[in-house]
Write a protein that holds these residues in place. Sequence first.
Motif, PDB file in Angstrom:
ATOM      1  N   ASP A 106      24.222 -57.203  57.459  1.00 17.28           N
ATOM      2  CA  ASP A 106      22.839 -57.830  57.097  1.00 17.28           C
ATOM      3  C   ASP A 106      22.501 -58.255  58.468  1.00 17.28           C
ATOM      4  N   ASN A 133      19.914 -57.186  60.323  1.00 17.58           N
ATOM      5  CA  ASN A 133      18.887 -56.317  60.356  1.00 17.58           C
ATOM      6  C   ASN A 133      17.537 -56.887  60.299  1.00 17.58           C
ATOM      7  N   ARG A 144      18.725 -49.761  49.772  1.00 18.10           N
ATOM      8  CA  ARG A 144      19.076 -50.963  49.367  1.00 18.10           C
ATOM      9  C   ARG A 144      17.964 -52.121  49.625  1.00 18.10           C
ATOM     10  N   LEU A 145      17.078 -51.854  50.239  1.00 18.37           N
ATOM     11  CA  LEU A 145      16.034 -52.837  50.290  1.00 18.37           C
ATOM     12  C   LEU A 145      15.033 -52.726  48.757  1.00 18.37           C
ATOM     13  N   THR A 186      14.658 -60.444  52.416  1.00 18.92           N
ATOM     14  CA  THR A 186      15.686 -60.938  51.805  1.00 18.92           C
ATOM     15  C   THR A 186      16.358 -62.438  52.241  1.00 18.92           C
ATOM     16  N   ASN A 187      16.579 -62.938  53.556  1.00 18.41           N
ATOM     17  CA  ASN A 187      16.874 -64.123  53.942  1.00 18.41           C
ATOM     18  C   ASN A 187      15.829 -65.114  53.952  1.00 18.41           C
ATOM     19  N   MET A 204      19.253 -47.443  53.774  1.00 17.97           N
ATOM     20  CA  MET A 204      18.407 -48.796  54.170  1.00 17.97           C
ATOM     21  C   MET A 204      17.504 -48.970  53.185  1.00 17.97           C
ATOM     22  N   SER A 259      14.573 -56.016  46.605  1.00 15.81           N
ATOM     23  CA  SER A 259      13.163 -56.596  47.023  1.00 15.81           C
ATOM     24  C   SER A 259      12.094 -56.237  46.086  1.00 15.81           C
ATOM     25  N   TRP A 268      15.679 -56.103  56.899  1.00 15.00           N
ATOM     26  CA  TRP A 268      16.423 -56.638  55.682  1.00 15.00           C
ATOM     27  C   TRP A 268      16.364 -58.137  55.425  1.00 15.00           C
ATOM     28  N   ASP A 284      18.354 -52.476  63.378  1.00 17.38           N
ATOM     29  CA  ASP A 284      19.657 -53.221  63.371  1.00 17.38           C
ATOM     30  C   ASP A 284      19.765 -54.049  64.709  1.00 17.38           C
TER      31      ASP A 284
END
Length: 296
Positions: free
Chosen positions: A169, A171, A219-220, A178-179, A216, A224, A174, A147
């Motif tokens: 977001d 992090n 979520r990942l 994802t970005n 976390m 992904s 993450w 984070d």
Amino acid sequence: MTATMPERAPERTGPARTDGDVRRGELAAFLRSRRERITPEQVGLPRGARRRTPGLRREEVAHLSAVGVTWYTWLEQARDIKVSPQVLDAVARALQMDRAERGHLFALAGVTDPVRGSECTGVSPAMRQMLDRLTPFPAAVQNSRFDLLAYNSTYGRLLCDLDALPEEDRNCLWLAFTNEEWRASLVDLDKTLRVMAAKFRASMAGHVAEPPWKAMVARLEAASPEFREIWARQEVVRPVSQSKLFRQRDVGLLRLSSTNLYTGPSQGPKMITYTPDDEATREKLEQLQALTRAAG
């Protein structure tokens, strides 16, 4: 005749103290010192007219901790007994220990703190000032879960526009999975993703039961397929400082060396700084700083 003195018999000595003996002795002394500084009034107990013990009595600490009096007495007598994290947690709370004292208690007991992962997410004004003064060098404060707790203006535009993202977001792990803008800035994307996932797994070893860490990962995994595949490899790696290549969208290729400056216990929050490996990168960082100021 010359008198002769009898030979002196060798002194009898007890068994040598082991590291465990020394550690238990230090733990016992530390607990006594913490117990003696707490008044009955601080924990809601009556003082009584016949109290001679400074601070709390052993039986009072045992009661407040919901442990046996004999067990706690043995602990203060440096007996060789097994100590669980849950009981140490209760003792630490009963004796109103702060973060430093609690860490010392668990270290002396050789036990992993069950709430060690509940890191303070606050960043002091002094640390924020340090981040700003490092500009144009990118710098950020990051916890062991990746984070981003704070960053300076250069870091805020190094890989993407962090200010434009929702706080949840921000992090690094993450964003790496994802970005698209963040991913495009990583020159060696495949290697970076594997190393980051391996670092995260190594850090998570001490936090496997904690909800923020589990959330976390979940979520990942949901977002992904790439993360799911890498995570299944069970790879781990220790964090190290290293040279990195970034492709910043406005100024081009940057060659930077990263340095981790831990603000607390190892694997806890740290300040990450990036310094240029060559003069060209230094000039580009200054250009990035100028662009950031113009945009602001």
